[in-house]
Design a protein around this motif. Structure first.
Motif, PDB file in Angstrom:
ATOM      1  N   CYS A  16      36.114  30.885  46.509  1.00 51.55           N
ATOM      2  CA  CYS A  16      37.149  30.567  45.532  1.00 51.55           C
ATOM      3  C   CYS A  16      37.820  29.239  45.891  1.00 51.55           C
ATOM      4  O   CYS A  16      38.240  29.048  47.031  1.00 51.55           O
ATOM      5  N   TYR A  18      40.653  28.308  45.035  1.00 51.27           N
ATOM      6  CA  TYR A  18      42.095  28.506  45.194  1.00 51.27           C
ATOM      7  C   TYR A  18      42.453  29.206  46.506  1.00 51.27           C
ATOM      8  O   TYR A  18      43.367  28.808  47.208  1.00 51.27           O
ATOM      9  N   CYS A  19      41.740  30.308  46.804  1.00 48.37           N
ATOM     10  CA  CYS A  19      42.146  31.099  47.964  1.00 48.37           C
ATOM     11  C   CYS A  19      41.054  31.221  49.027  1.00 48.37           C
ATOM     12  O   CYS A  19      41.261  31.860  50.051  1.00 48.37           O
ATOM     13  N   CYS A  73      36.778  36.541  41.515  1.00 49.96           N
ATOM     14  CA  CYS A  73      37.573  36.504  42.738  1.00 49.96           C
ATOM     15  C   CYS A  73      38.531  37.678  42.682  1.00 49.96           C
ATOM     16  O   CYS A  73      39.164  37.920  41.650  1.00 49.96           O
ATOM     17  N   ASN A  75      41.337  37.970  43.905  1.00 52.98           N
ATOM     18  CA  ASN A  75      42.709  37.509  43.697  1.00 52.98           C
ATOM     19  C   ASN A  75      42.920  36.853  42.338  1.00 52.98           C
ATOM     20  O   ASN A  75      43.976  36.981  41.726  1.00 52.98           O
ATOM     21  N   HIS A  76      41.927  36.123  41.890  1.00 57.01           N
ATOM     22  CA  HIS A  76      42.114  35.295  40.699  1.00 57.01           C
ATOM     23  C   HIS A  76      41.336  35.748  39.476  1.00 57.01           C
ATOM     24  O   HIS A  76      41.400  35.090  38.441  1.00 57.01           O
TER      25      HIS A  76
HETATM   26 ZN   LIG Z   1      40.797  33.290  44.528  1.00 60.20          ZN
END
Ligand SMILES: [Zn+2]
Length: 111
Positions: A16, A18-19, A73, A75-76
């Motif tokens: 990811c 982002y994370c 993801c 998280n996302h």
């Molecule tokens: Zn993520």
């Protein structure tokens, strides 16, 4: 190490942006990118302008190793990434941008 050889040549990991969690492939359709016009073809395919001009006369140039694909993801949620594989097998990816969608052979749009 990201470049360590894997038993399966096609296996590559995507993380990811982002994370940095590892993303799951959804095995959905891949939307290949294509380029039109000598300038775009030359720049994106890394070929001489003269050759690109010739290619452009035959229609859009579809990039075999660059596509948009949906990943997941935890998280996302679902993410569309632009994946680009080099001849040496290494893979680059980034979040798909609206202009990438304009260059795909698919009809899905994020707009
Ligand atoms: Zn993520």
């Amino acid at each position: 190490m990201p470049n360590k050889r894997s038993r399966c040549r096609d296996a590559y990991r995507i993380y990811c942006p982002y994370c940095e969690l590892r993303l799951w492939r959804l095995n959905g359709p891949k939307h290949r990118l294509f380029y039109t016009g000598p300038d775009e073809i030359s720049k994106n395919m890394n070929i001489p302008h003269g050759k690109a001009t010739f290619s452009a006369t035959k229609g859009p140039y579809v990039h075999e190793y660059c596509w948009l694909e949906e990943f997941f993801c935890s998280n996302h949620g679902n993410l569309w990434l632009r994946v680009r594989r080099s001849r040496d097998g290494s893979v680059n990816h980034s979040i798909a941008r609206p202009e990438d969608w304009h260059r795909t052979t698919g009809t899905v749009s994020s707009e």
